[in-house]
Design a protein around this motif. Structure first.
Motif, PDB file in Angstrom:
ATOM      1  N   PHE A 140     -20.196  15.921  58.654  1.00  0.00           N
ATOM      2  CA  PHE A 140     -19.041  15.612  59.404  1.00  0.00           C
ATOM      3  C   PHE A 140     -18.113  16.918  58.697  1.00  0.00           C
ATOM      4  O   PHE A 140     -17.516  17.458  59.627  1.00  0.00           O
ATOM      5  N   THR A 141     -18.595  17.573  57.729  1.00  0.00           N
ATOM      6  CA  THR A 141     -17.707  18.622  57.341  1.00  0.00           C
ATOM      7  C   THR A 141     -18.375  20.108  58.124  1.00  0.00           C
ATOM      8  O   THR A 141     -17.393  20.722  58.087  1.00  0.00           O
ATOM      9  N   LYS A 142     -19.217  19.857  58.831  1.00  0.00           N
ATOM     10  CA  LYS A 142     -19.792  21.072  59.550  1.00  0.00           C
ATOM     11  C   LYS A 142     -19.075  21.055  60.950  1.00  0.00           C
ATOM     12  O   LYS A 142     -19.134  21.711  61.915  1.00  0.00           O
ATOM     13  N   PHE A 143     -18.538  19.776  61.508  1.00  0.00           N
ATOM     14  CA  PHE A 143     -17.999  19.722  62.634  1.00  0.00           C
ATOM     15  C   PHE A 143     -16.642  20.560  62.980  1.00  0.00           C
ATOM     16  O   PHE A 143     -15.728  20.594  61.928  1.00  0.00           O
ATOM     17  N   LYS A 144     -16.352  21.050  63.923  1.00  0.00           N
ATOM     18  CA  LYS A 144     -14.981  21.367  64.353  1.00  0.00           C
ATOM     19  C   LYS A 144     -14.058  20.358  64.381  1.00  0.00           C
ATOM     20  O   LYS A 144     -14.436  19.201  64.648  1.00  0.00           O
ATOM     21  N   ARG A 145     -12.561  20.735  64.152  1.00  0.00           N
ATOM     22  CA  ARG A 145     -11.672  19.587  64.065  1.00  0.00           C
ATOM     23  C   ARG A 145     -11.531  18.860  65.398  1.00  0.00           C
ATOM     24  O   ARG A 145     -11.755  17.568  65.254  1.00  0.00           O
ATOM     25  N   LYS A 146     -11.655  19.484  66.902  1.00  0.00           N
ATOM     26  CA  LYS A 146     -11.696  18.593  67.836  1.00  0.00           C
ATOM     27  C   LYS A 146     -13.085  17.780  67.905  1.00  0.00           C
ATOM     28  O   LYS A 146     -12.961  16.552  68.297  1.00  0.00           O
ATOM     29  N   GLU A 147     -14.194  18.326  67.509  1.00  0.00           N
ATOM     30  CA  GLU A 147     -15.527  17.274  67.469  1.00  0.00           C
ATOM     31  C   GLU A 147     -15.420  16.307  66.603  1.00  0.00           C
ATOM     32  O   GLU A 147     -15.941  15.300  66.751  1.00  0.00           O
ATOM     33  N   LEU A 148     -14.881  16.541  65.431  1.00  0.00           N
ATOM     34  CA  LEU A 148     -14.760  15.763  64.449  1.00  0.00           C
ATOM     35  C   LEU A 148     -13.743  14.408  64.839  1.00  0.00           C
ATOM     36  O   LEU A 148     -14.218  13.396  64.679  1.00  0.00           O
ATOM     37  N   LEU A 149     -12.761  14.776  65.324  1.00  0.00           N
ATOM     38  CA  LEU A 149     -11.731  13.695  65.917  1.00  0.00           C
ATOM     39  C   LEU A 149     -12.393  12.839  67.065  1.00  0.00           C
ATOM     40  O   LEU A 149     -12.296  11.471  66.849  1.00  0.00           O
ATOM     41  N   LYS A 150     -13.243  13.558  67.788  1.00  0.00           N
ATOM     42  CA  LYS A 150     -13.961  12.916  68.913  1.00  0.00           C
ATOM     43  C   LYS A 150     -14.946  11.890  68.315  1.00  0.00           C
ATOM     44  O   LYS A 150     -15.001  10.511  68.657  1.00  0.00           O
TER      45      LYS A 150
END
Length: 508
Positions: A34-44
């Motif tokens: 999850f730490t590798k996700f961008k903010r938008k992708e993480l929230l999704k």
């Protein structure tokens, strides 16, 4: 989850300590992903996790367990997995322990210090809710697709899933078998050829799902052959080198070894696959093979027709279609009741499209014809061997839907508009939630918020039977999750220990 629990149970019990360790191990890996996700992708992704979790909770809240199988062997076997490493000859304690699903192993791995025993109820609920959302997003993807027949197939799958998966108490081991069989079909339509790497990856998933469905329900063995309809000899080396396919083969081989240890058979209770071992009981295995088929054809319904069960043997009953009349008077109408909503829905679509303008430019893939003939074969095997709805629901669904899709093409019906698709999908999801909220309201008086895995509202009496080097519990009804090594059957068995392993064997 299934592979980890199956593999480690050869050496240790799936105890709360081990399961909690594994839980945090997966949680740690997930955190780094999850730490590798961008903010938008993480929230999704977080939103999707919350959405699936909420629907899973709704499915399980104020529900009951699948009766009677959950009490007879699903829960007792899960209890054994949580407290024992693999037990040799376990079918001598209860014959049904020979045909459990990989789902029991996945359930047992979720009994940890976070979820406690309630964890064993969660996997199938999560699987169903994830599958519903998966179908929703797959249909959304097809809005701009040229394959209108694939979109139609997905719509029919969503409708049938909504109508057949709306009650947690009906799931048992059958829901997972249905879900993965549908995933096999979906990925079958997704991959085009074995030359393209992306398609080959889909083919690998197709193989993995086909093996996994067999571990869920051995009767769906025909799906093992499904991926190889487009198999080419020159791709043989590429296939056997693929990591997913190698893993799939190893997974199934491990399952067969487990089956031999537990029952003495590669596939229980199929006598031709059995070995003559210390713990094998070929006579009883043959009896359960014959009686199981007879029971599915309505043998126990003979008493309703004032026919004594001892007037005809189970073997005679299953032969020469002696069972057909009884089956039609009982099981046939139960099956018809289950598939009636789908038939009515298809008739509504047919009537609606019949009066619309026709289209002549839609092409249909040969895969739908292959699916049609495959479903006919599966339905015939189901009807001749085990004509109970829960064994054949997948084959019947595929037969009905593939027939309708081909008819849709023959009549040159106009495709669904984007608004029509959105309306149907939204309606299906609303119906799904309404049915579950209605069930919650009706069951709100239940004492427990979650399915009761211990006694189902009545006290169970357990008698401890001491054996040579151990014991088991004899219950006066379904064992459920109450006691380890429990059966409700009077059995002639003894137990010895060799190299730290328990071995049950039949005694005369």
């Amino acid at each position: 989850l299934g592979f980890i629990s199956l593999f480690f149970n050869f050496f240790i019990p799936l105890s709360k300590f081990f399961n909690t360790f594994y839980f945090f191990f997966v949680a740690l890996i997930s955190f780094f992903i999850f730490t590798k996700f961008k903010r938008k992708e993480l929230l999704k992704n977080l939103f999707l996790i919350i959405l699936v979790s909420v629907v899973s909770a709704i499915l399980i809240f104020k529900s009951n367990i699948f009766r009677p199988d959950a009490g007879l062997y699903h829960l007792p076997y899960t209890k054994i997995l949580n407290e024992e490493k693999i037990i040799i000859g376990l079918t001598n304690l209860h014959f049904r322990f020979g045909h459990v699903s990989i789902l029991q192993y996945i359930n047992s791995l979720n009994n940890n210090y976070i979820n406690n025993e309630i964890g064993i109820l969660l996997p199938i609920s999560i699987l169903v809710s994830t599958f519903i959302f998966f179908l929703f997003f797959e249909i959304k993807k097809t809005n701009d697709s040229k394959d209108i027949f694939f979109q139609l197939f997905l719509i029919l799958v969503l409708f049938f899933s909504i109508s057949s998966l709306e009650r947690y108490s009906d799931y048992g081991n059958d829901a997972a078998g249905y879900i993965f069989s549908i995933l096999i079909i979906i990925y079958f339509f997704k991959f085009q050829n074995l030359d393209d790497k992306e398609s080959f990856d889909k083919f690998s998933l197709l193989v993995l799902f086909s093996f996994f469905i067999f571990l869920n329900k051995s009767f769906l063995i025909l799906f093992l052959f499904f991926p190889f309809v487009y198999f080419k000899i020159n791709f043989f080396l590429s296939i056997i080198k693929n990591k997913i396919i190698i893993f799939s083969l190893f997974f199934v081989a491990l399952w067969f070894v487990k089956n031999i240890f537990v029952s003495g058979c590669i596939i229980y209770p199929s006598v031709p696959t059995c070995l003559d071992l210390l713990w094998s009981n070929l006579e009883d295995t043959k009896y359960y093979e014959i009686s199981g088929e007879a029971a599915s054809k309505g043998y126990l319904d003979l008493s309703k027709n004032e026919i004594l069960l001892n007037q005809i043997s189970t073997e005679q009953f299953s032969k020469n279609f002696n069972w057909l009349e009884i089956w039609f008077e009982n099981n046939f109408f139960k099956i018809l009741e289950k598939i009636l909503p789908l038939i009515i829905f298809l008739l509504c679509i047919f009537s609606y499209k019949l009066f619309q303008q026709k289209e002549n430019n839609n092409k249909i893939s040969n895969k739908y014809y292959y699916l049609f003939f495959f479903s006919i074969l599966g339905s015939i095997v189901w009807f001749l061997k085990f004509p109970l709805y829960r064994y054949g629901n997948t084959y019947l669904f595929l037969l009905i839907t593939s027939s309708f899709i081909i008819s849709f093409y023959i009549f040159k019906f106009k495709i669904f508009s984007k608004k029509e698709v959105q309306f149907m999908v939204s309606l299906f999801l609303i119906i799904f939630m309404f049915l579950n909220f209605n069930r919650i309201v009706r069951n709100y008086s239940l004492n427990s918020d979650f399915p009761n895995i211990y006694n189902m509202g009545k006290n169970i009496n357990y008698k401890k039977r001491i054996l040579n080097e151990g014991y088991y519990y004899l219950a006066d009804s379904e064992c459920l999750y109450g006691k380890n090594l429990c059966t409700h059957l009077e059995v002639s068995t003894d137990l010895v220990k060799k190299f730290g392993y328990k071995i049950f064997f039949k005694v005369n």
